[in-house]
Scaffold this motif. Sequence first.
Motif, PDB file in Angstrom:
ATOM      1  N   LEU A 166       0.822  -1.209   0.000  1.00 59.51           N
ATOM      2  CA  LEU A 166       0.000   0.000   0.000  1.00 59.51           C
ATOM      3  C   LEU A 166       0.858   1.261   0.000  1.00 59.51           C
ATOM      4  O   LEU A 166       0.440   2.309  -0.496  1.00 59.51           O
ATOM      5  N   LEU A 167       2.041   1.148   0.548  1.00 53.38           N
ATOM      6  CA  LEU A 167       2.943   2.297   0.564  1.00 53.38           C
ATOM      7  C   LEU A 167       3.447   2.655  -0.829  1.00 53.38           C
ATOM      8  O   LEU A 167       3.849   3.793  -1.072  1.00 53.38           O
ATOM      9  N   SER A 168       3.424   1.669  -1.735  1.00 53.56           N
ATOM     10  CA  SER A 168       4.029   1.881  -3.047  1.00 53.56           C
ATOM     11  C   SER A 168       3.288   2.917  -3.886  1.00 53.56           C
ATOM     12  O   SER A 168       3.918   3.692  -4.612  1.00 53.56           O
ATOM     13  N   ALA A 169       1.938   2.905  -3.818  1.00 58.00           N
ATOM     14  CA  ALA A 169       1.167   3.823  -4.666  1.00 58.00           C
ATOM     15  C   ALA A 169       1.446   5.290  -4.360  1.00 58.00           C
ATOM     16  O   ALA A 169       1.777   6.056  -5.273  1.00 58.00           O
ATOM     17  N   PRO A 170       1.330   5.739  -3.098  1.00 61.62           N
ATOM     18  CA  PRO A 170       1.641   7.146  -2.830  1.00 61.62           C
ATOM     19  C   PRO A 170       3.098   7.512  -3.105  1.00 61.62           C
ATOM     20  O   PRO A 170       3.383   8.630  -3.567  1.00 61.62           O
ATOM     21  N   ILE A 171       4.023   6.574  -2.841  1.00 60.79           N
ATOM     22  CA  ILE A 171       5.429   6.840  -3.151  1.00 60.79           C
ATOM     23  C   ILE A 171       5.600   7.055  -4.651  1.00 60.79           C
ATOM     24  O   ILE A 171       6.254   8.003  -5.099  1.00 60.79           O
ATOM     25  N   ASN A 172       4.981   6.184  -5.442  1.00 63.54           N
ATOM     26  CA  ASN A 172       5.104   6.274  -6.896  1.00 63.54           C
ATOM     27  C   ASN A 172       4.474   7.548  -7.452  1.00 63.54           C
ATOM     28  O   ASN A 172       5.039   8.192  -8.340  1.00 63.54           O
ATOM     29  N   VAL A 173       3.304   7.903  -6.918  1.00 66.39           N
ATOM     30  CA  VAL A 173       2.635   9.126  -7.380  1.00 66.39           C
ATOM     31  C   VAL A 173       3.507  10.351  -7.114  1.00 66.39           C
ATOM     32  O   VAL A 173       3.647  11.241  -7.969  1.00 66.39           O
ATOM     33  N   CYS A 174       4.104  10.398  -5.933  1.00 68.30           N
ATOM     34  CA  CYS A 174       4.961  11.546  -5.578  1.00 68.30           C
ATOM     35  C   CYS A 174       6.150  11.657  -6.527  1.00 68.30           C
ATOM     36  O   CYS A 174       6.445  12.751  -7.047  1.00 68.30           O
ATOM     37  N   PHE A 175       6.831  10.540  -6.767  1.00 59.69           N
ATOM     38  CA  PHE A 175       7.986  10.584  -7.664  1.00 59.69           C
ATOM     39  C   PHE A 175       7.568  10.824  -9.106  1.00 59.69           C
ATOM     40  O   PHE A 175       8.307  11.459  -9.875  1.00 59.69           O
ATOM     41  N   ASN A 176       6.399  10.301  -9.520  1.00 61.15           N
ATOM     42  CA  ASN A 176       5.872  10.613 -10.848  1.00 61.15           C
ATOM     43  C   ASN A 176       5.673  12.112 -11.016  1.00 61.15           C
ATOM     44  O   ASN A 176       6.067  12.706 -12.030  1.00 61.15           O
TER      45      ASN A 176
END
Length: 451
Positions: free
Chosen positions: A168-178
Motif C-alpha cells: 500500500l505504501l508503493s502507490a503514494p510513493i510512486n505518485v509523488c515521484f511521478n
Amino acid sequence: MYETTQLKEKWSLMFKIVFPILVTQVALYLISFFDILMSSRYGSEDLAGVAIGSSLWIPVYTGLAGILIAITPIVAQLVGAKKKDEVRLIVQQGLLLSLALSIFISIGLFFVLEPILQIMTLEIRVEKIAKSYLLAMIIGIIPLFAYTVLRSYMDALGKTRVTMIITLLSAPINVCFNYVLIFGKFGFPELGGAGAGYASAITYWLVFLITVGIAHKQRPFQQYELFKNWQRVQFSKWKDISTIGIPIGLSIFAETSIFSAVTLMMSTYSTEVISAHQIALNFTSLLYMIPLSISFGATVLIGYEVGAKRFKDAQTYSWLSVSTAILFSFFSACILFFFREQIAGIYTTDETVIQLTVQFFVFAALFQLSDAIQAPVQGALRGYKDVNVTFIMAIISYWVIGLPIGYLLSKFTDFGPFGYWIGLIVGLTAGAITLTYRLIRIQRKKQDAAH
C-alpha cells in the motif's frame, strides 16, 4: 493458517487471505496505472510511449516473476506438512535465483530493446519515450524480483495482510515521484514519460527495503531467520523452484504477452487508437485484480490443504474460489458497460480518444466472465503443483486460437482494431473451458489416490 470444517469457515478464511492480496495487487498495479494516467496528462505522445514501453515490460516481468511465484505453493505445502525447517533454505535459494534472473533480463533488455522498437515503426518521439521508460525500469528489476520472492513467502504463511500494508505504501510513493520527475517539480528535470520509469524503479527499491526489514524483525517471520546462515547456490533447489515456476511463468507470460502483442500489432494504427486501446486495457487490468487475487489465494489455501493431504477440503476451496470470482465478474462487466464514458474521461480530454475507448470497453465487458473462471482455476492447479499441462493449454488458447482470430478479424473485416479484442474474448473463453476440465481431472486423481 488453520484447518476448517464448515463452508462458512472456509469462505471466511478465504476472504481473510484474498482481501489483503487484492489490496496488494491493486497497489502494485497502481504503479503502472499512475505511470500511464500521469503520462497521459503530460501529452498524448508520452501516453503512447509509456503504453508501448509498458506493453513490453509487463509480460517480461510477469513471466519471469512467475517463476519465483513457485515459492508460494512450495512453502505452503512445507508448512502444511509441518516441515518448517526447510522453509529458510528454499526462500534463500529463491532470492539468489531472483538475482540471477534480474541480471539476465537486464542484460537482455539492454541489447534487444532498440532493435525491437525499430521494428515497430513508431513515431520518432513515441519510440524515444518508450526506450527511455524501459531503460529507467531496468534500474528496479533486482528489488522487484527479490520482493516477489519475499512476498510469495509471506503469503504462503497466510500473512497476506503484511504484504498488503507494505505494498500500500508503493502507490503514494510512486505518485509523488511521478509528479516530481514527469512534470519537473522542486528543481528536478522535466522527463515526461521517461520520468514515470524512474519513479517506478525508485518505488521498487524502497518497497523491497521495507519488506526486508519486516521479514528480518517481525513475527512470525523472525522465527525462520531468513537472512542468517546463508547457503551457497544449490542448483538442486533452483531446479525444484524452476520445475514448478517455469511453467507458471510461461503460462503467465502467454496470457499477459497476448495483450502486449495486440498492443504492438496496433502500432500500425493511429496514436489515438493506441491510446484508447491502452486506456481500455489499463482499466480492465485493474478489474482483473479481483479474479487474480482470488487465484493467488486459492494457491495458498489449496497448497496448504494438499500438503496436509486433505484433498476434499482442497476441492471445496477450488470451487469456492471460482464461484466467488464469477460473482464479482458480473459487477465488473456492469461497471465497464454502464460507466464507460465516465471512466474514459478520467484518462483523457481528447474526444476522439474517449469515443474509441468507449467502444473498446464494450468488448472488455464481454470477457469478464472468462477471466473470472480461468484465473482462479489456474491458481487452484498451482496449489496442486500441476503446472505443465496448464502452460500448454495457455499457449493453445491465447496464441493458437485467440491471436490468429483477432488478426484475421482486424485485417479482413470491418471490425478493424476491435477485431483483436474479439480474438481475446475467444482465447480467454477457450482457456477457461480447458483449464476447468484439467482441474476436474486432477481433483478426481487426488481423490482416487487417497482411497
